[in-house]
Design a protein around this motif. Structure first.
Motif, PDB file in Angstrom:
ATOM      1  N   TYR A   1      -5.149  14.716  -5.550  1.00  8.01           N
ATOM      2  CA  TYR A   1      -4.577  13.451  -6.010  1.00  8.01           C
ATOM      3  C   TYR A   1      -5.038  12.376  -5.034  1.00  8.01           C
ATOM      4  O   TYR A   1      -5.240  12.644  -3.844  1.00  8.01           O
ATOM      5  N   TYR A   2      -5.195  11.148  -5.501  1.00 10.95           N
ATOM      6  CA  TYR A   2      -5.519  10.059  -4.583  1.00 10.95           C
ATOM      7  C   TYR A   2      -4.893   8.761  -5.068  1.00 10.95           C
ATOM      8  O   TYR A   2      -4.538   8.641  -6.238  1.00 10.95           O
ATOM      9  N   ARG A   3      -4.708   7.834  -4.147  1.00  4.57           N
ATOM     10  CA  ARG A   3      -4.072   6.550  -4.469  1.00  4.57           C
ATOM     11  C   ARG A   3      -5.069   5.696  -5.260  1.00  4.57           C
ATOM     12  O   ARG A   3      -5.672   4.767  -4.746  1.00  4.57           O
ATOM     13  N   GLN A   4      -5.175   6.024  -6.511  1.00  2.00           N
ATOM     14  CA  GLN A   4      -6.195   5.425  -7.352  1.00  2.00           C
ATOM     15  C   GLN A   4      -6.004   3.920  -7.535  1.00  2.00           C
ATOM     16  O   GLN A   4      -4.881   3.431  -7.653  1.00  2.00           O
ATOM     17  N   ALA A   5      -7.117   3.213  -7.548  1.00  2.00           N
ATOM     18  CA  ALA A   5      -7.085   1.774  -7.790  1.00  2.00           C
ATOM     19  C   ALA A   5      -6.902   1.503  -9.278  1.00  2.00           C
ATOM     20  O   ALA A   5      -7.424   2.227 -10.123  1.00  2.00           O
ATOM     21  N   HIS A   6      -6.156   0.459  -9.580  1.00  2.00           N
ATOM     22  CA  HIS A   6      -5.962   0.058 -10.978  1.00  2.00           C
ATOM     23  C   HIS A   6      -7.289  -0.395 -11.575  1.00  2.00           C
ATOM     24  O   HIS A   6      -8.190  -0.867 -10.865  1.00  2.00           O
TER      25      HIS A   6
ATOM     26  N   ILE B   1       0.842  -1.196   0.000  1.00  2.00           N
ATOM     27  CA  ILE B   1       0.000   0.000   0.000  1.00  2.00           C
ATOM     28  C   ILE B   1       0.883   1.253   0.000  1.00  2.00           C
ATOM     29  O   ILE B   1       1.756   1.405   0.872  1.00  2.00           O
ATOM     30  N   PRO B   2       0.710   2.163  -0.939  1.00  2.00           N
ATOM     31  CA  PRO B   2       1.509   3.400  -0.947  1.00  2.00           C
ATOM     32  C   PRO B   2       1.226   4.254   0.288  1.00  2.00           C
ATOM     33  O   PRO B   2       0.168   4.135   0.921  1.00  2.00           O
ATOM     34  N   VAL B   3       2.157   5.119   0.605  1.00  2.00           N
ATOM     35  CA  VAL B   3       2.020   5.999   1.771  1.00  2.00           C
ATOM     36  C   VAL B   3       0.802   6.904   1.609  1.00  2.00           C
ATOM     37  O   VAL B   3       0.553   7.457   0.530  1.00  2.00           O
ATOM     38  N   ALA B   4       0.043   7.036   2.691  1.00  2.00           N
ATOM     39  CA  ALA B   4      -1.161   7.868   2.660  1.00  2.00           C
ATOM     40  C   ALA B   4      -0.789   9.345   2.535  1.00  2.00           C
ATOM     41  O   ALA B   4       0.156   9.808   3.172  1.00  2.00           O
ATOM     42  N   PRO B   5      -1.517  10.099   1.730  1.00  2.00           N
ATOM     43  CA  PRO B   5      -1.220  11.525   1.557  1.00  2.00           C
ATOM     44  C   PRO B   5      -1.731  12.380   2.705  1.00  2.00           C
ATOM     45  O   PRO B   5      -2.702  12.024   3.384  1.00  2.00           O
ATOM     46  N   ASN B   6      -1.081  13.505   2.908  1.00  2.00           N
ATOM     47  CA  ASN B   6      -1.505  14.508   3.881  1.00  2.00           C
ATOM     48  C   ASN B   6      -2.065  15.692   3.103  1.00  2.00           C
ATOM     49  O   ASN B   6      -1.308  16.432   2.463  1.00  2.00           O
ATOM     50  N   TYR B   7      -3.355  15.887   3.159  1.00  2.00           N
ATOM     51  CA  TYR B   7      -3.982  16.924   2.353  1.00  2.00           C
ATOM     52  C   TYR B   7      -3.872  18.320   2.953  1.00  2.00           C
ATOM     53  O   TYR B   7      -4.356  19.283   2.360  1.00  2.00           O
TER      54      TYR B   7
ATOM     55  N   ALA C   1      -8.497   3.929  -2.159  1.00  2.00           N
ATOM     56  CA  ALA C   1      -8.664   5.115  -2.999  1.00  2.00           C
ATOM     57  C   ALA C   1      -9.738   6.027  -2.408  1.00  2.00           C
ATOM     58  O   ALA C   1      -9.542   7.249  -2.311  1.00  2.00           O
ATOM     59  N   TYR C   2     -10.856   5.443  -1.990  1.00  2.00           N
ATOM     60  CA  TYR C   2     -11.910   6.283  -1.418  1.00  2.00           C
ATOM     61  C   TYR C   2     -11.480   6.919  -0.100  1.00  2.00           C
ATOM     62  O   TYR C   2     -11.847   8.065   0.192  1.00  2.00           O
ATOM     63  N   SER C   3     -10.694   6.200   0.699  1.00  2.00           N
ATOM     64  CA  SER C   3     -10.249   6.773   1.973  1.00  2.00           C
ATOM     65  C   SER C   3      -9.488   8.073   1.746  1.00  2.00           C
ATOM     66  O   SER C   3      -9.578   9.006   2.554  1.00  2.00           O
ATOM     67  N   ASP C   4      -8.740   8.150   0.632  1.00  2.00           N
ATOM     68  CA  ASP C   4      -8.034   9.381   0.302  1.00  2.00           C
ATOM     69  C   ASP C   4      -9.007  10.487  -0.088  1.00  2.00           C
ATOM     70  O   ASP C   4      -8.879  11.631   0.363  1.00  2.00           O
ATOM     71  N   VAL C   5      -9.967  10.144  -0.936  1.00  2.00           N
ATOM     72  CA  VAL C   5     -10.955  11.129  -1.364  1.00  2.00           C
ATOM     73  C   VAL C   5     -11.704  11.680  -0.158  1.00  2.00           C
ATOM     74  O   VAL C   5     -11.942  12.886  -0.044  1.00  2.00           O
TER      75      VAL C   5
ATOM     76  N   VAL D   1      -1.884   3.335  -7.163  1.00  2.00           N
ATOM     77  CA  VAL D   1      -0.768   4.136  -7.644  1.00  2.00           C
ATOM     78  C   VAL D   1      -0.450   5.218  -6.611  1.00  2.00           C
ATOM     79  O   VAL D   1      -1.359   5.881  -6.099  1.00  2.00           O
ATOM     80  N   PRO D   2       0.823   5.396  -6.236  1.00  2.00           N
ATOM     81  CA  PRO D   2       1.187   6.455  -5.286  1.00  2.00           C
ATOM     82  C   PRO D   2       0.835   7.823  -5.857  1.00  2.00           C
ATOM     83  O   PRO D   2       0.962   8.050  -7.072  1.00  2.00           O
ATOM     84  N   ILE D   3       0.418   8.752  -5.028  1.00  2.00           N
ATOM     85  CA  ILE D   3       0.012  10.052  -5.563  1.00  2.00           C
ATOM     86  C   ILE D   3       1.201  10.854  -6.085  1.00  2.00           C
ATOM     87  O   ILE D   3       1.017  11.782  -6.871  1.00  2.00           O
ATOM     88  N   ALA D   4       2.416  10.499  -5.676  1.00  2.00           N
ATOM     89  CA  ALA D   4       3.606  11.209  -6.159  1.00  2.00           C
ATOM     90  C   ALA D   4       4.102  10.670  -7.504  1.00  2.00           C
ATOM     91  O   ALA D   4       5.089  11.173  -8.041  1.00  2.00           O
ATOM     92  N   ASP D   5       3.417   9.666  -8.047  1.00  2.00           N
ATOM     93  CA  ASP D   5       3.807   9.096  -9.328  1.00  2.00           C
ATOM     94  C   ASP D   5       3.679  10.171 -10.416  1.00  2.00           C
ATOM     95  O   ASP D   5       2.594  10.666 -10.700  1.00  2.00           O
TER      96      ASP D   5
END
Length: 333
Positions: free
Chosen positions: A120-125, A31-37, A143-147, A87-91
């Motif tokens: 940006y969010y850790r979108q699912a493939h 799991i990619p690192v969670a973003p800080n919004y 992905a939704y947890s980021d949104v 996908v990591p949001i920093a990609d």
């Protein structure tokens, strides 16, 4: 030649093939690192970070806009060789797709109705939808947890009581349904909802307790949605969208057909707007479109599923409708 290649990419980007690459079952360690919004760098778009390209479509008097638009983008990591579930949001490749594809040619439609916010969010493939049991469901929930977290930060830090448009497409629409359930449905924030454009997914009319489908162009507080196919064609599973809300994205009312003269404009990837380009017919769960009239329309002859163009095909129609609903909400509140 460049324009022909661009057309092919635009029309076929959502076509999926069986992967020949080995995809492991979903694992927590991947799991990619969670973003800080709280950090602006984790937002693709904030009102103070519009790209020059986006500014071309935006209101010239953005400070006077009285509404906000929270946009959730569609599935962009679709390559079969990409074995990641999220996908990591920093990609950088993903970020480029977000900024230079869907923000420019989808989210831009809403920039004269309100100030734009795009996390940006850790979108699912893409495979997540067809492999829910193997990890797809978990990937989509991440992905939704980021949104959800991004929206919480948006409400606390940026909103300041302004009315809201939710705009979304495809996977973004999947997340938008949860967002409406968690923050708006039968809750005080529903009073601030101008409209939710939940496009490219199944939307049953009774999905929410108090948020209803909108059936007139000036209506506010509800949602609209549709799925676009070439006239006379269906999904592989013919009844996949049966019973789904099917808004007419040209008239925004109960009209089942339209004329060429009613179509306000299709925004193509060359940034040209093609007016009076198509006619539509509303069938059960689908918007059937004629082959759009634009210079490279021959390529559309081979495409049956117009999903990738759900918003682009009606870009100017959406733009004017979002403005109308926003003005109507402001007049009534």
């Amino acid at each position: 030649m460049i324009r022909k290649i661009s057309c092919c990419v635009f029309l076929m980007v959502l076509a999926s093939c069986k992967s020949v690459h080995t995809v492991s079952t979903f694992q927590k360690k991947d799991i990619p690192v969670a973003p800080n919004y709280e950090s602006e760098r984790n937002w693709a778009v904030l009102p103070n970070t519009y790209s020059e390209g986006l500014k071309e479509f935006a209101s010239q008097e953005m400070d006077t806009l009285k509404a906000d638009v929270f946009y959730i983008y569609p599935t962009l990591n679709i390559e079969t060789e990409d074995i990641r579930w999220n996908v990591p949001i920093a990609d950088r490749i993903q970020q480029n797709k977000v900024l230079n594809k869907v923000v420019l040619f989808q989210a831009s439609a809403f920039t004269t109705a309100g100030k734009l916010y795009v996390p940006y969010y850790r979108q699912a493939h893409l495979r997540s939808y067809s492999r829910l049991d193997q990890g797809g469901e978990k990937a989509l929930l991440i992905a939704y947890s980021d949104v959800k977290k991004a929206f919480e930060v948006y409400l606390r830090k940026y909103n300041k009581g302004r009315p809201i448009i939710i705009a979304s497409h495809s996977q973004g629409a999947t997340h938008a349904k949860f967002l409406l359930r968690d923050f708006f449905d039968d809750q005080p924030l529903q009073d601030k909802l101008i409209a939710a454009y939940i496009v490219g997914t199944v939307m049953k009319p009774d999905l929410f307790k108090t948020i209803q489908p909108m059936t007139s162009p000036k209506e506010t507080g509800g949602f609209v949605g549709w799925n676009t196919y070439k006239k006379g064609h269906y999904p592989d599973k013919k009844d996949a969208f049966k019973g789904s809300v099917t808004t007419n994205p040209i008239t925004w009312d109960a009209a089942k057909t339209t004329t060429l003269s009613q179509h306000k404009g299709f925004l193509y990837t060359n940034k040209n707007l093609y007016k009076k380009a198509l006619k539509i017919e509303i069938t059960d769960g689908l918007v059937w479109s004629t082959n759009p009239r634009f210079p490279l329309r021959i390529f559309m002859s081979f495409i049956r599923n117009y999903h990738v163009g759900d918003i682009n095909l009606f870009w100017q129609d959406i733009r004017e409708n979002a403005e109308l609903r926003t003005n109507t909400w402001s007049q009534n509140n």
